[in-house]
Design a protein around this motif. Sequence first.
Motif, PDB file in Angstrom:
ATOM      1  N   PHE A 328       0.921  -1.255  -0.307  1.00 16.52           N
ATOM      2  CA  PHE A 328       0.011  -0.136  -0.059  1.00 16.52           C
ATOM      3  C   PHE A 328       0.832   1.289   0.186  1.00 16.52           C
ATOM      4  N   TYR A 329       1.747   1.218   0.875  1.00 15.65           N
ATOM      5  CA  TYR A 329       2.764   2.491   1.032  1.00 15.65           C
ATOM      6  C   TYR A 329       3.476   2.642  -0.313  1.00 15.65           C
ATOM      7  N   LYS A 330       4.066   1.735  -0.839  1.00 13.86           N
ATOM      8  CA  LYS A 330       4.830   1.801  -2.169  1.00 13.86           C
ATOM      9  C   LYS A 330       3.978   2.297  -3.254  1.00 13.86           C
ATOM     10  N   ARG A 331       2.652   1.944  -3.309  1.00 18.42           N
ATOM     11  CA  ARG A 331       1.758   2.533  -4.417  1.00 18.42           C
ATOM     12  C   ARG A 331       1.261   3.805  -4.027  1.00 18.42           C
ATOM     13  N   ARG A 332       1.063   4.416  -2.998  1.00 14.39           N
ATOM     14  CA  ARG A 332       0.850   5.955  -2.509  1.00 14.39           C
ATOM     15  C   ARG A 332       2.160   6.701  -2.507  1.00 14.39           C
ATOM     16  N   ASN A 333       2.852   6.412  -1.671  1.00 16.99           N
ATOM     17  CA  ASN A 333       3.948   7.527  -1.422  1.00 16.99           C
ATOM     18  C   ASN A 333       4.455   8.366  -2.430  1.00 16.99           C
ATOM     19  N   SER A 334       4.729   7.985  -3.536  1.00 20.17           N
ATOM     20  CA  SER A 334       5.441   8.905  -4.608  1.00 20.17           C
ATOM     21  C   SER A 334       4.422   9.712  -5.148  1.00 20.17           C
ATOM     22  N   ARG A 335       3.146   9.242  -5.464  1.00 22.57           N
ATOM     23  CA  ARG A 335       2.046   9.895  -6.058  1.00 22.57           C
ATOM     24  C   ARG A 335       1.558  10.933  -4.968  1.00 22.57           C
ATOM     25  N   CYS A 336       1.387  10.642  -3.725  1.00 20.12           N
ATOM     26  CA  CYS A 336       0.936  11.675  -2.755  1.00 20.12           C
ATOM     27  C   CYS A 336       1.814  12.794  -2.712  1.00 20.12           C
ATOM     28  N   LYS A 337       3.249  12.443  -2.648  1.00 16.28           N
ATOM     29  CA  LYS A 337       4.437  13.440  -2.377  1.00 16.28           C
ATOM     30  C   LYS A 337       4.435  14.456  -3.579  1.00 16.28           C
ATOM     31  N   GLN A 338       4.243  14.013  -4.995  1.00 16.27           N
ATOM     32  CA  GLN A 338       4.280  14.768  -5.981  1.00 16.27           C
ATOM     33  C   GLN A 338       3.225  15.668  -5.871  1.00 16.27           C
ATOM     34  N   ILE A 339       1.920  15.383  -5.173  1.00 20.77           N
ATOM     35  CA  ILE A 339       0.958  16.251  -5.319  1.00 20.77           C
ATOM     36  C   ILE A 339       1.169  17.258  -4.144  1.00 20.77           C
ATOM     37  N   TRP A 340       1.606  16.951  -3.189  1.00 22.09           N
ATOM     38  CA  TRP A 340       1.901  17.748  -1.949  1.00 22.09           C
ATOM     39  C   TRP A 340       3.077  18.635  -2.454  1.00 22.09           C
ATOM     40  N   GLU A 341       4.147  18.263  -2.996  1.00 15.78           N
ATOM     41  CA  GLU A 341       5.002  19.191  -3.346  1.00 15.78           C
ATOM     42  C   GLU A 341       4.701  20.386  -4.346  1.00 15.78           C
ATOM     43  N   ASP A 342       3.986  19.929  -5.206  1.00 16.78           N
ATOM     44  CA  ASP A 342       3.484  20.602  -6.545  1.00 16.78           C
ATOM     45  C   ASP A 342       2.577  21.771  -5.852  1.00 16.78           C
ATOM     46  N   SER A 343       1.591  21.293  -4.964  1.00 15.09           N
ATOM     47  CA  SER A 343       0.668  22.217  -4.403  1.00 15.09           C
ATOM     48  C   SER A 343       1.184  23.412  -3.553  1.00 15.09           C
ATOM     49  N   LEU A 344       2.531  22.950  -2.939  1.00 11.51           N
ATOM     50  CA  LEU A 344       3.305  23.834  -1.971  1.00 11.51           C
ATOM     51  C   LEU A 344       3.817  24.773  -2.845  1.00 11.51           C
ATOM     52  N   ARG A 345       4.577  24.124  -4.186  1.00  9.55           N
ATOM     53  CA  ARG A 345       5.155  25.337  -4.951  1.00  9.55           C
ATOM     54  C   ARG A 345       4.371  26.182  -5.415  1.00  9.55           C
ATOM     55  N   VAL A 346       2.962  25.890  -5.747  1.00  6.79           N
ATOM     56  CA  VAL A 346       2.106  26.851  -6.279  1.00  6.79           C
ATOM     57  C   VAL A 346       2.147  27.876  -5.326  1.00  6.79           C
ATOM     58  N   GLY A 347       1.530  27.500  -3.959  1.00  6.74           N
ATOM     59  CA  GLY A 347       1.544  28.372  -2.887  1.00  6.74           C
ATOM     60  C   GLY A 347       2.367  29.291  -2.773  1.00  6.74           C
ATOM     61  N   GLU A 348       3.749  28.714  -2.773  1.00  7.49           N
ATOM     62  CA  GLU A 348       5.099  29.723  -2.577  1.00  7.49           C
ATOM     63  C   GLU A 348       5.301  30.776  -3.716  1.00  7.49           C
ATOM     64  N   SER A 349       4.633  30.442  -4.805  1.00  2.57           N
ATOM     65  CA  SER A 349       4.773  31.306  -5.997  1.00  2.57           C
ATOM     66  C   SER A 349       3.822  32.616  -5.800  1.00  2.57           C
ATOM     67  N   GLU A 350       2.656  32.417  -5.038  1.00  4.73           N
ATOM     68  CA  GLU A 350       1.775  33.279  -4.944  1.00  4.73           C
ATOM     69  C   GLU A 350       2.551  34.282  -3.699  1.00  4.73           C
ATOM     70  N   ILE A 351       2.782  33.849  -2.625  1.00  3.75           N
ATOM     71  CA  ILE A 351       3.340  34.567  -1.443  1.00  3.75           C
ATOM     72  C   ILE A 351       4.673  35.330  -1.976  1.00  3.75           C
TER      73      ILE A 351
END
Length: 374
Positions: A328-351
């Motif tokens: 379960f962890y191997k199937r979910r980790n990289s996908r969730c991490k990419q979404i997490w990182e990209d979402s943060l990056r968008v927010g940082e660009s606004e700030i």
Amino acid sequence: MSAIQRVLIVGGGIGGLCSAIALRRIGINVDLVELQTSWRVYGVGIIQQNNVVREMQRLGVLERYLDAAYAFEKVSIYSSSGNMLASFPGQRLAGEQFPANVGISRLALHNVLCQTATELGTHILTGVTVKALQQDDEKVQVTLTNGQVSDYSLVIGADGVYSQIRGMLFGDKYQPRFTGQGVWRYNFPRKSEVDHLVCFISDACNCGLVPLAEDLMYMYVTSFEPGNPRFAENELAERMRERINTQWSLTEDLKSQITDNHQVVYKPLVELFVDEPWYKNRVLLIGDAAHATTPHLGQGAGMAIEDALVLAEELEKSGTMDQQLSRFYKRRNSRCKQIWEDSLRVGESEINKEHDFDRLSVIRRTIELTAQPI
């Protein structure tokens, strides 16, 4: 049918209820505890993009709420002045008979999920949570706050970004971090122009209009909130109006209609990612308890829903508990991490007011990533 006989889910949000439904469908007995004494559904609406629609259809609940939702086929991106920058056509990942995307009120979605979980035999207790856990290779002994003591094959922490279960596993190692932004939401009668997700972007703002039903839509606005201020209820409408900086005529008209402080939903944005396996022995974290992202890409709840389906798939397969949870962890980790990182990056660009930040490329990458099988 899974060899696991009994599971406890902690948390009755979207991730917890979807997990209950998925596990009941493969024959696992499920208890769910929710700390709230009565259901209080936070927020106004939710966007379910292509991948989420696919997973809700697989879960067997999509058709139960489509009549209460608003189906749409595309996402349009505009500059703050109203010039179109891009339009992303939807993909009907659930099948041609289903829409590509759906907007729905959080209350309507909660009612369907709660009703479905109950009909399938989930035992739900409100006003109760976990007091203590003690686990060995065979079971988890759980003491609830009502004094009840029971044994489970698996405990699932679906109790959100401030997860109590995460603290029991990892202590204070992982703490939610305020990102510097907040999000403001407000409901309106739906305008005919808003027949799909309409987003306005600038270097300092992300504003959108989301259809939720034939007669309902909502606006969201992200804003830079240094110091993580708290706002008095009697000033919420004024503060939200101040943060809308698009010049499109429709948003200007809607801005003037934000007058009811009680209807404004404001939330400071926090994030968290557990950067190691999300489980210890027979206790597992899912959703925001393990990977809380910001809403800039509209995938927070979607990742929790995907967690629920993938977990049920892995528990239905052979292997030890460690093998099942590891898969379960191997199937979910990289996908969730990419979404997490990209979402943060968008927010940082606004700030940081990054004029040259290519948000459209990030959106395209997210659409491509989430369209892929899990």
